[in-house]
Design a protein around this motif. Structure first.
Motif, PDB file in Angstrom:
ATOM      1  N   VAL A 117       0.838  -1.202   0.000  1.00 39.56           N
ATOM      2  CA  VAL A 117       0.000   0.000   0.000  1.00 39.56           C
ATOM      3  C   VAL A 117       0.871   1.250   0.000  1.00 39.56           C
ATOM      4  CG1 VAL A 117      -1.642   1.354   1.382  1.00 39.56           C
ATOM      5  CG2 VAL A 117      -1.990  -1.107   1.070  1.00 39.56           C
ATOM      6  N   TYR A 120       2.283   1.745  -3.438  1.00 37.70           N
ATOM      7  CA  TYR A 120       1.240   2.223  -4.347  1.00 37.70           C
ATOM      8  C   TYR A 120       0.985   3.715  -4.151  1.00 37.70           C
ATOM      9  CZ  TYR A 120      -3.405   2.803  -6.422  1.00 37.70           C
ATOM     10  OH  TYR A 120      -4.475   3.248  -7.165  1.00 37.70           O
ATOM     11  N   SER A 160      -8.381  -7.246  -1.721  1.00 39.18           N
ATOM     12  CA  SER A 160      -8.923  -5.910  -1.962  1.00 39.18           C
ATOM     13  C   SER A 160      -7.843  -4.953  -2.434  1.00 39.18           C
ATOM     14  CB  SER A 160      -9.585  -5.376  -0.686  1.00 39.18           C
ATOM     15  OG  SER A 160     -10.683  -6.169  -0.306  1.00 39.18           O
ATOM     16  N   VAL A 161      -6.684  -5.000  -1.801  1.00 38.32           N
ATOM     17  CA  VAL A 161      -5.567  -4.149  -2.221  1.00 38.32           C
ATOM     18  C   VAL A 161      -5.121  -4.538  -3.625  1.00 38.32           C
ATOM     19  CG1 VAL A 161      -3.151  -3.562  -1.753  1.00 38.32           C
ATOM     20  CG2 VAL A 161      -4.809  -3.617   0.124  1.00 38.32           C
ATOM     21  N   VAL A 164      -7.417  -3.160  -6.423  1.00 35.53           N
ATOM     22  CA  VAL A 164      -7.203  -1.743  -6.758  1.00 35.53           C
ATOM     23  C   VAL A 164      -5.910  -1.560  -7.545  1.00 35.53           C
ATOM     24  CG1 VAL A 164      -6.738   0.538  -5.783  1.00 35.53           C
ATOM     25  CG2 VAL A 164      -8.568  -0.871  -4.833  1.00 35.53           C
ATOM     26  N   ILE A 165      -4.818  -2.149  -7.058  1.00 30.94           N
ATOM     27  CA  ILE A 165      -3.519  -1.972  -7.714  1.00 30.94           C
ATOM     28  C   ILE A 165      -3.539  -2.550  -9.123  1.00 30.94           C
ATOM     29  CG2 ILE A 165      -1.090  -2.666  -7.664  1.00 30.94           C
ATOM     30  CD1 ILE A 165      -1.214  -2.538  -4.606  1.00 30.94           C
ATOM     31  N   ASP A 168      -5.302  -0.440 -11.773  1.00 27.15           N
ATOM     32  CA  ASP A 168      -4.873   0.948 -11.934  1.00 27.15           C
ATOM     33  C   ASP A 168      -3.900   1.015 -13.111  1.00 27.15           C
ATOM     34  OD1 ASP A 168      -3.548   3.453 -11.783  1.00 27.15           O
ATOM     35  OD2 ASP A 168      -3.989   3.582  -9.638  1.00 27.15           O
ATOM     36  N   LEU A 280      -6.249   2.619   4.170  1.00 31.20           N
ATOM     37  CA  LEU A 280      -7.007   1.384   4.379  1.00 31.20           C
ATOM     38  C   LEU A 280      -8.226   1.632   5.264  1.00 31.20           C
ATOM     39  CD1 LEU A 280      -3.967  -0.997   4.877  1.00 31.20           C
ATOM     40  CD2 LEU A 280      -5.619  -1.130   3.007  1.00 31.20           C
ATOM     41  N   GLN A 284     -10.078   3.389   0.902  1.00 28.19           N
ATOM     42  CA  GLN A 284      -9.535   3.610  -0.433  1.00 28.19           C
ATOM     43  C   GLN A 284      -9.384   2.308  -1.200  1.00 28.19           C
ATOM     44  OE1 GLN A 284      -6.079   6.166  -0.560  1.00 28.19           O
ATOM     45  NE2 GLN A 284      -5.560   5.617  -2.664  1.00 28.19           N
ATOM     46  N   PHE A 285      -9.195   1.201  -0.491  1.00 28.62           N
ATOM     47  CA  PHE A 285      -9.021  -0.095  -1.141  1.00 28.62           C
ATOM     48  C   PHE A 285     -10.260  -0.985  -0.977  1.00 28.62           C
ATOM     49  CE2 PHE A 285      -4.858   1.638  -0.454  1.00 28.62           C
ATOM     50  CZ  PHE A 285      -4.204   1.359  -1.636  1.00 28.62           C
ATOM     51  N   SER A 286     -11.315  -0.407  -0.439  1.00 26.99           N
ATOM     52  CA  SER A 286     -12.608  -1.116  -0.345  1.00 26.99           C
ATOM     53  C   SER A 286     -13.724  -0.085  -0.467  1.00 26.99           C
ATOM     54  CB  SER A 286     -12.715  -1.865   0.984  1.00 26.99           C
ATOM     55  OG  SER A 286     -12.495  -0.977   2.084  1.00 26.99           O
TER      56      SER A 286
END
Length: 366
Positions: A117, A120, A160-161, A164-165, A168, A280, A284-286
């Motif tokens: 995180v 990222y 979840s992380v 997102v990553i 992107d 977190l 932002q990641f959920s």
């Protein structure tokens, strides 16, 4: 059993685990096994100490190239297998950084995720750093006990992380995070030969003697880890300069706890830690469930029983050293060859001989 051990210490002993090279190199990694046999003969499969004969090859540029080609072929195979079987994106040109083991707080998968995180967020904030970054795929594998809610939340956090990553377009060419489904021995036999960086990052003083670190190192992965469990003996055999070690030692862990460890002090003092935890905690990641990881973050801030925040800065600094080392392919190959050459002690054959001699009182037959 502590009281009994104090009364009769002679009745207690410990033997370091081992793994069999026949299963976890010859069967799982035939490309590497063939290269080793071509260089030093096939006796190493029955006497792993013979791997020491590989040491002179660590300085041989042509052998380094062949060694790297084996690793690349294994990475290509893993990437193709992941795409075909599960539709998972895996860039075979990126540094393959794997943490595959039982999901547990003391093994600290959440330390790895928290660092992902932070990477990222830094890449999003600084395009120049993103442009210069070494491409990395962080790969997780493992299962949680059925009733272990926090471990299940860590799996959820990783997925979840990663979601997102990996979606992107600005970042995913330099950083990916993948949690493989239903990790088992079949997965291990494909992941371990391909891995370049092995994550062995448990809180010092809590791991007895795992074998995952041995399997990865025996297949040429370099280790990032704490001085915990068999990592200590790996350091003694491989050499500290050929591993990436970080974090508090076992006595420092105990001293930190006795002193009244307060993870909130680290949170308020360290903007990188604070940024990752806040991202977190605010979802932002959920985004579909902003409070999903609030309890996990609250636990880190109020208890942090496995000192994730205490070791975060040391871990992040060590990962920067990893990145610099990976920019030197020949230097990395040299370390990889020496890791394999010095893994003789970690054969299960040595373990069983020790049991026979020290516990059962039987002589080994060759």
């Amino acid at each position: 059993l502590r009281d009994f051990a104090e009364l009769w210490p002679e009745r207690f002993t410990s033997v370091t685990n081992g793994v069999t090279p026949r299963r976890f190199v010859a069967l799982a990694n035939p490309r590497l096994a063939d290269l080793i046999t071509e260089a030093i003969g096939d006796g190493w499969l029955r006497d792993l100490d013979r791997l020491q004969a590989l040491e002179p090859f660590a300085e041989d540029a042509a052998f380094q190239d062949r060694w790297r080609a084996v690793k690349q072929a294994n990475k290509d195979e893993l990437a193709a297998w992941m795409r075909a079987k599960y539709g998972l994106p895996c860039d075979p040109a990126a540094l393959l950084d794997a943490q595959c083991k039982r999901i547990h707080e003391y093994k600290r998968q959440h330390l790895n995720i928290l660092h992902a995180v932070s990477l990222y967020l830094s890449y999003k904030a600084d395009p120049a750093r993103l442009a210069q970054a070494v491409p990395r795929t962080i790969l997780f594998g493992g299962k949680a006990a059925p009733g272990y809610e926090t471990a299940k939340n860590i799996i959820w956090l990783a997925n979840s992380v990663g979601n997102v990553i990996n979606n992107d377009p600005q970042v995913r060419e330099k950083l990916r995070l993948i949690f493989v489904p239903n990790y088992n021995v079949s997965w291990a036999e494909v992941i371990i030969p391909a891995t370049e960086l092995s994550e062995q990052i448990s809180t010092a003083g809590l791991e007895a003697s795992g074998t995952g670190n041995m399997k990865f190192a025996m297949n040429g992965a370099l280790t990032i880890g704490t001085l915990d469990g068999a990592n200590v003996e790996m350091r003694d055999n491989i050499g500290e300069e050929h591993m990436f070690l970080f974090g508090l030692h076992a006595d420092q862990v105990e001293a930190t706890k006795r002193a009244g460890y307060d993870p909130r002090q680290i949170y308020f003092a360290d903007r990188i830690v604070r940024g990752a935890i806040d991202a977190l905690a605010r979802g932002q990641f959920s985004p579909e469930d902003p409070g999903r990881f609030q309890s996990l973050m609250d636990n880190l801030l109020t208890r942090d029983p496995f000192l994730v925040l205490a070791d975060f800065r040391s871990y992040a600094a060590c990962q920067s050293v990893v990145e610099q080392a990976y920019r030197d392919p020949k230097g990395w190959a040299k370390k990889s060859i020496l890791n394999v050459a010095r893994m003789g002690f970690f054969s299960s054959d040595r373990t069983i001989r020790a049991y026979g001699q020290e516990i059962w009182g039987v002589a080994a037959r060759r």
